[in-house]
Design an enzyme around this catalytic site. Sequence first.
Site: not given
Length: 481
Positions: A128, A145, A147, A152, A309, A367, A371-372, A455
């Site tokens: 993603r 970013e 992923n 998710s 990153k 950064k 992740e998350g 989002r």
Amino acid sequence: MSQSRLASCIPLPIDNKLLISVVEKAKDWALMHGVGMRDKKHFSKDSIQIAPFVLLPSPFPRTEFTKAIELQPVLNELMHKVAHNDEFLEKTLQNALQVDDFTAKLYDVWLKVREEGITQSLSLGLFRSDYLMQQPDSNRIKQVEFNTVAASFGAITSNLPTMYRYVMRQLGHGELIKNMPENRALSGLCSGIIEAYDLFAVPSAVVIFVVEEVSYNICDQRFHEFEISEKRPDIMIYRKTLGEIYEETELNDKKQLILDGQPVAVVYYRSGYEPDQYPSTKEWDARLRVERSSAIKCPSIHYQLAGTKKVQQALAAPGVLETFMSEGAVTSRVRDIFTGLYSLDFDEGGERAVEMALADAEKFVLKPQREGGGNNLYGADVREALLRMRHSRERAAYILMERILPPLVSGYVVRPGAAVPPPLSDLVSELGIFGVIIGNKDKIYCNRQVGHMLRTKLADANEGGVAAGLGALDSPYLLDL
């Protein structure tokens, strides 16, 4: 700089009586269609609550949405090539490995597998790529970013266009539904797992979803299982933690990963991207066992390393993209989505980046290789962290990124347990585009864009992760600007 605005899809505010009625209807729709999560404060396997969502679909420029969709297969292939370039990964990660223990342990698994010979050359990527619109740049998308592990909300957000069609009709604006794109992320992501399973080509094989001890984002995960079971009843899926994989699996003489006497075809990680998910050596041993096996990994260890990153920052440096892509219009389009990304290594460039951030910390985000959600530093925290780390090698575990200023939009965020009606708030949105790729170093078997997510968060919130409790699920309302 004051932020610009995009107009909401309908005039706001909504009449209070109508707003209360539509919010209640939308909450019931969400609960009855799996737009939900488990309650972190009062956890129970017997109940879910609504996942936070925005009541109205958020405006997004049609041209930029189309651009992101068109670029996804290009980015899939780029990350695939990066993951298979050992020299580039080694060079890019070498400084971070000295100070970031988690990335170093992932890297160590990769080295061990390479040294003994890779058993399964195929990798499955369910990727993603995330974007914010950059307001000073005519609201063009800039990549936040990329992923490569546990990307998710493909499942839940596939349901949202239907919910928003219902909401818009309840508000008397059914004529606007034509501007809301369909989203088939769930079926697209599941098709990737099914194709990988078929490439494994052992009819009795099973699939493992690697999950956390406690799964709050249960709907998003289970919908994948339900979809695969519906499409392919012959594929059995097991949910296992890394600890259970350590206890319950073994490698046979063919390097097959065996669970309950059956070979494992695909291992799909919905956990394993944070240090806390490896509380002991057992979890790391389990990860190594999976990587050594013939199972097709989603992601393989080198896909996960490619999603760090440091790699994102390195790709944005002048001339680097051209080592993976031929010069031309497509490469130029990829470079155009990058914002300013800077290394903090102990060299001339790293020192310049530190000075730049200390001079105007509000313009940057710090950064780590994580992740998350919930890991980045902003504003005064950037300055404080850099002053603390300035002469420490720890700073090499971070990258510095120019802060993206997206346009504002007014809207209502519906949260579980919150007062109804919700207040009218200033919001900003982040677009994610899902991609599927399967291949090895020499051949790519499939590569496509499969769906999207939006989002949205309060404009004054730094982080926007829904699973982390900071953002809300949304769907785009496409504008012809």
